[in-house]
Design an enzyme around this catalytic site. Structure first.
Site, PDB file in Angstrom:
ATOM      1  N   SER A 278      -3.714   8.415   6.390  1.00 43.47           N
ATOM      2  CA  SER A 278      -2.272   8.555   6.193  1.00 43.47           C
ATOM      3  C   SER A 278      -1.945   9.371   4.947  1.00 43.47           C
ATOM      4  O   SER A 278      -1.054  10.231   4.961  1.00 43.47           O
ATOM      5  CB  SER A 278      -1.606   7.174   6.128  1.00 43.47           C
ATOM      6  OG  SER A 278      -2.174   6.367   5.120  1.00 43.47           O
ATOM      7  N   HIS A 308      -7.277   2.612  11.215  1.00 44.91           N
ATOM      8  CA  HIS A 308      -6.540   2.679   9.949  1.00 44.91           C
ATOM      9  C   HIS A 308      -5.555   1.508   9.891  1.00 44.91           C
ATOM     10  O   HIS A 308      -5.938   0.373   9.653  1.00 44.91           O
ATOM     11  CB  HIS A 308      -5.844   4.035   9.831  1.00 44.91           C
ATOM     12  CG  HIS A 308      -5.316   4.354   8.455  1.00 44.91           C
ATOM     13  ND1 HIS A 308      -5.582   3.596   7.346  1.00 44.91           N
ATOM     14  CD2 HIS A 308      -4.515   5.374   8.015  1.00 44.91           C
ATOM     15  CE1 HIS A 308      -4.986   4.123   6.288  1.00 44.91           C
ATOM     16  NE2 HIS A 308      -4.320   5.197   6.669  1.00 44.91           N
ATOM     17  N   HIS A 354     -15.963  -1.636   4.097  1.00 43.02           N
ATOM     18  CA  HIS A 354     -15.018  -0.597   3.687  1.00 43.02           C
ATOM     19  C   HIS A 354     -15.779   0.699   3.502  1.00 43.02           C
ATOM     20  O   HIS A 354     -16.947   0.697   3.110  1.00 43.02           O
ATOM     21  CB  HIS A 354     -14.309  -1.001   2.387  1.00 43.02           C
ATOM     22  CG  HIS A 354     -13.142  -0.116   2.052  1.00 43.02           C
ATOM     23  ND1 HIS A 354     -13.288   1.054   1.340  1.00 43.02           N
ATOM     24  CD2 HIS A 354     -11.816  -0.234   2.333  1.00 43.02           C
ATOM     25  CE1 HIS A 354     -12.094   1.618   1.199  1.00 43.02           C
ATOM     26  NE2 HIS A 354     -11.190   0.864   1.784  1.00 43.02           N
ATOM     27  N   ARG A 363      -7.342  -6.053  -3.362  1.00 43.50           N
ATOM     28  CA  ARG A 363      -6.110  -6.341  -2.615  1.00 43.50           C
ATOM     29  C   ARG A 363      -6.268  -7.631  -1.807  1.00 43.50           C
ATOM     30  O   ARG A 363      -5.311  -8.393  -1.631  1.00 43.50           O
ATOM     31  CB  ARG A 363      -5.768  -5.161  -1.695  1.00 43.50           C
ATOM     32  CG  ARG A 363      -5.536  -3.855  -2.447  1.00 43.50           C
ATOM     33  CD  ARG A 363      -5.389  -2.677  -1.505  1.00 43.50           C
ATOM     34  NE  ARG A 363      -6.600  -2.485  -0.706  1.00 43.50           N
ATOM     35  CZ  ARG A 363      -6.703  -1.629   0.308  1.00 43.50           C
ATOM     36  NH1 ARG A 363      -5.668  -0.859   0.635  1.00 43.50           N
ATOM     37  NH2 ARG A 363      -7.829  -1.499   0.976  1.00 43.50           N
ATOM     38  N   ASP A 409      -7.262  -5.922   4.959  1.00 39.83           N
ATOM     39  CA  ASP A 409      -6.799  -6.318   6.291  1.00 39.83           C
ATOM     40  C   ASP A 409      -7.263  -7.713   6.687  1.00 39.83           C
ATOM     41  O   ASP A 409      -6.702  -8.320   7.600  1.00 39.83           O
ATOM     42  CB  ASP A 409      -7.301  -5.313   7.336  1.00 39.83           C
ATOM     43  CG  ASP A 409      -6.769  -3.919   7.079  1.00 39.83           C
ATOM     44  OD1 ASP A 409      -5.546  -3.782   6.890  1.00 39.83           O
ATOM     45  OD2 ASP A 409      -7.565  -2.964   7.059  1.00 39.83           O
TER      46      ASP A 409
END
Length: 472
Positions: A278, A308, A354, A363, A409
């Site tokens: 993105s 994504h 990742h 995060r 996620d």
């Protein structure tokens, strides 16, 4: 601000000055509120001359130096790890995680201004940091909230476009359509048509970027209510912050903890270096001098992909399948067996691993801390916690991942579900609202610094083979 906090702030600003001298001008003024403080646009205008000199100096001293070899495997492997982009908002370290303008996520949660009575940073402050490299004052953040609220209305024809979309059309598709349609009123497109000097490109780009971010909650709220019910969204509250308005437009504004979650969610999802799909897409399309609405519309189309932005949805699907099969209060051994069954069936454990990180995603940690504080007894959170204790060892044993640790996620879906936002297909829209912050900040600086059209060189397989014929 306490004396200790003030010292910490000055130390961090001095670090930014060392790393990016063009972006550290006037940081001392942040500790004082007696004089009239500059708006974000005024501050950018002050910073541009110094940053232009900084870039000029870097290129003069280092421009001809090699940054690293390019391997054939990188060409075939999606340019993985290839150093080829300039991205100032954030840097991702494999061991440490993301830093926004030199600040870690824990530091941002500590230093950025918060809403009265709130504990999580206001995204307005994070955007200021991404654009300037400076920690803003509470007054500057409050003015930014008011500015975005004043810009938040979307044109009637865009409302009509959204309302005409069938509810079966994916929310991300609707989101992308609406964002692209905002190009109709682009300040940059108008200025370019009228022959604006290239040195001034950043000004209308800034205005479009501010309009883009300001209007996203109104677009997202309208899509959510059209698809999932709830009637027309209410008017934006000019006295409320960005996250409060977003939560209200979605229908969750009366839930204080959900508003706090939105503040954290937008902050930690805002930027993640320039190489992800993105971010890179927005920069690439913007390099053609497409306005920020068109550039970010392209970003959203990349974010919509299952590799994504849809990843958090896949995590929740997997968690719910596990829950339905072995129960939310399953034993450690049952969870371990389910993880192994997932791997043995040729599938991956979603939310783990990742492309860059080699540790637990900060995060993820931030969301876990939020859950421990606000929903420690939630069944889905308990299951997520149990998986966190089990999956890394299983993945290491199976040899399935260089990084067996959870990423962002792995947690976000469980938090959103707890507060009643159970519609998984909408989760990527929230991701999109957040990612606009990082993409817009970089677009402003790309135009300010005169970044050129991106045009990397490509090779065919035959050309690569010929290149190495007769060579060891």
């Amino acid at each position: 601000m306490s004396l200790a906090a003030a010292r910490s702030l000055l130390l961090k600003n001095s670090r930014v000055a060392h790393l990016r001298p063009g972006l550290a001008l006037g940081s001392a003024r942040l500790s004082s509120t007696s004089a009239k403080q500059p708006t974000l646009k005024e501050r950018v205008a002050e910073l541009i001359p110094g940053e232009l000199e900084n870039v000029k100096a870097i290129r003069a001293e280092h421009g001809k130096k090699a940054f690293g070899p390019v391997l054939v495997d990188q060409v075939y492997g999606g340019m993985r790890g290839l150093p080829a982009l300039l991205w100032d908002g954030s840097v991702l370290d494999a061991e440490e995680g993301i830093r926004f303008r030199g600040y870690s996520i824990p530091e941002c949660r500590d230093l950025l201004p918060k809403a009265p009575g709130g504990d999580e940073p206001l995204p307005e402050g994070l955007f200021w940091l991404l654009v300037t490299g400076e920690v803003p004052t509470a007054e500057q953040v409050a003015e930014l909230s008011k500015d975005w609220a004043a810009r938040s209305a979307i044109p009637e024809f865009v409302e009509d476009i959204i309302d005409r979309c069938p509810p079966t059309l994916h929310p991300m598709t609707q989101f992308s359509i609406a964002v692209n349609a905002l190009n109709h009123n682009s300040a940059f497109a108008k200025a370019y048509k009228e022959g604006i000097n290239k040195k001034d490109y950043w000004g209308p780009t800034f205005e479009d970027s501010m309009d883009l971010i300001a209007k996203l909650p109104s677009i997202a709220g309208r899509i959510y209510r059209n698809v999932y019910g709830g009637g027309n969204p209410p008017a934006v509250d000019s006295a409320a912050d960005y996250s409060q308005n977003l939560a209200t437009l979605l229908g969750f504004g009366d839930r204080k903890e959900f508003v706090e979650l939105m503040r954290l969610y937008i902050t930690i999802h805002s930027d993640h270096e320039g190489g992800n799909v993105s971010a890179h897409t927005g920069k690439l399309v913007g390099s053609a001098l497409s306005d920020p609405f068109l550039a970010f519309g392209a970003s959203l189309n990349g974010l919509a992909g299952p590799l994504h932005g849809l990843a958090n949805q896949e995590v929740l699907v997997w968690l719910r399948k596990m829950e339905s099969k072995i129960g939310a209060d399953a034993s450690t051994e049952q969870v371990k067996e389910y993880v192994w069954s997932t791997l043995k069936s040729g599938q991956v454990v979603p939310g783990y691993g990742h492309a860059v990180l080699r540790k637990t995603d900060p995060r993820y940690t931030a969301q876990r801390e939020f859950a421990l504080k606000h929903l420690p007894e939630d069944p889905m959170f308990k299951l997520v916690s149990k998986i966190y204790q089990i999956v890394p060892d299983v993945l290491l044993e199976a040899g399935k991942a260089k990084n067996p640790w959870p990423n962002v996620d792995a947690h976000s879906g469980a938090l959103l579900t707890h507060y009643g936002l159970t519609q998984m297909e909408f989760y990527t829209v929230l991701f999109g609202v957040s990612r606009a912050f990082g993409v817009a900040a970089q677009l402003i600086w790309d135009r300010a610094l005169g970044a050129p059209l991106e045009r990397p060189k490509s090779y065919s397989s035959a050309a690569i083979k010929k290149m190495f014929e007769g060579k060891q």
